[in-house]
Design an enzyme around this catalytic site. Sequence first.
Site, PDB file in Angstrom:
ATOM      1  N   ASP A 147     -28.979  24.235   3.497  1.00 31.94           N
ATOM      2  CA  ASP A 147     -28.914  25.413   4.368  1.00 31.94           C
ATOM      3  C   ASP A 147     -28.013  25.168   5.571  1.00 31.94           C
ATOM      4  O   ASP A 147     -27.143  25.978   5.905  1.00 31.94           O
ATOM      5  CB  ASP A 147     -30.314  25.791   4.860  1.00 31.94           C
ATOM      6  CG  ASP A 147     -31.177  26.357   3.761  1.00 31.94           C
ATOM      7  OD1 ASP A 147     -30.622  26.790   2.735  1.00 31.94           O
ATOM      8  OD2 ASP A 147     -32.415  26.365   3.929  1.00 31.94           O
ATOM      9  N   ASP A 207     -36.294  28.083  -5.189  1.00 29.90           N
ATOM     10  CA  ASP A 207     -36.696  26.684  -5.310  1.00 29.90           C
ATOM     11  C   ASP A 207     -38.107  26.450  -4.787  1.00 29.90           C
ATOM     12  O   ASP A 207     -38.883  25.680  -5.363  1.00 29.90           O
ATOM     13  CB  ASP A 207     -35.689  25.746  -4.631  1.00 29.90           C
ATOM     14  CG  ASP A 207     -35.448  26.095  -3.171  1.00 29.90           C
ATOM     15  OD1 ASP A 207     -36.117  27.005  -2.648  1.00 29.90           O
ATOM     16  OD2 ASP A 207     -34.573  25.453  -2.554  1.00 29.90           O
ATOM     17  N   GLY A 208     -38.473  27.154  -3.702  1.00 31.38           N
ATOM     18  CA  GLY A 208     -39.826  27.011  -3.167  1.00 31.38           C
ATOM     19  C   GLY A 208     -40.878  27.546  -4.135  1.00 31.38           C
ATOM     20  O   GLY A 208     -41.926  26.918  -4.335  1.00 31.38           O
ATOM     21  N   ASP A 214     -32.102  29.981  -2.693  1.00 27.97           N
ATOM     22  CA  ASP A 214     -32.987  29.314  -1.737  1.00 27.97           C
ATOM     23  C   ASP A 214     -34.402  29.881  -1.811  1.00 27.97           C
ATOM     24  O   ASP A 214     -35.379  29.207  -1.486  1.00 27.97           O
ATOM     25  CB  ASP A 214     -32.424  29.464  -0.320  1.00 27.97           C
ATOM     26  CG  ASP A 214     -33.194  28.651   0.697  1.00 27.97           C
ATOM     27  OD1 ASP A 214     -33.799  27.632   0.318  1.00 27.97           O
ATOM     28  OD2 ASP A 214     -33.190  29.021   1.880  1.00 27.97           O
TER      29      ASP A 214
END
Length: 261
Positions: free
Chosen positions: A102, A80-81, A77
Amino acid sequence: MSNGPAVLTRRRGSIDVVDAKVAVDLATAQTYSENVFLFVPNLIGYARIILAALSLHYMSYHPKYCTVLYCISCLLDAFDGHAARALGQASKFGAVLDMVTDRCTTTSLLCYLTSAYPDWALGFQFLIALDFSSHYMHMNSSLVTGSKSHKRINSDVSRLLRAYYNPTTLFIVCAGNELFYIALYLMKWVHTPLSESFGITGVLGAHTWAELMAWVSAPICLYKNFVNVVQLWKAAKILVGVDLAERAKAREEELLRGKRE
C-alpha cells in the site's frame, strides 16, 4: 530454548519465537503443506505488486492502462484480508506485505504527481512522509504492546482509530483516498469538459469528469490524512509510555539489587 533441530520438531502452537535465528530456521524448514509464502492472501499480495509495477511502467505515457492496472491492484487489497480470514491464513508476513505494498504503490503515484504538479511538490512530499511515518510508528507501537494486528485498536486508546479500522470504513476511506490521487493523475490527460463529452450544462459542464472525481473524493483524502496525523501522535505516545514503563522497571530492579547488596 535450544536452537537445534529439536526446536523445529515441536508443535508450532507451542513455539515462542524470541530469536531471529530460530525464526529463520522455522521459515527455511517450512513444508509445502504449510508454506506461509504461498498462502492465498500472500499470493494475492504478489499479484498486487506485479500489477502496481505494470501500472508504474505505463504511468508516463498510457493513462488508460495505468489507471486500470492501478485500480485492480488497489481493489485486490480488499480480497486478501477476506481470503486470510476465510482460509485461516492470517499471518504477520501477510500483514506487513499488505502495508508495504500500500505504502509503496501510493508513494509511487505521489512521486509522479510531484513532477506533474511541480508547484505542489512540497505538499505531495509531506503526504508521503506523513503516510510512511504514521504507519511505521503505528506498526511498531502495535508490536511492542503485543497486539496481534495493527488493525485492532481499543476504543480507550482512540475511538477514531477504532472506527477507522472497521473493515468497511477502512475500505471506503482508502478507496476514496486513492481515487483522489488517481483523479489528479487523470486531470493531466483529460481535457474535454463535461459539456462536450456528456452534454452537461451549467457549472459542472465547464469541468472534466476527472476534475469532478477529484472534488468528490477530496474530503475523503483530507479525512484519511487527518487519521494519519492522529495515528502518528497516538503511536508516539504509546512508544513513549512503553519507554517510561521500562525505565521505571529498570529503576525498581536496580533498587532491589542495591538492597540485596
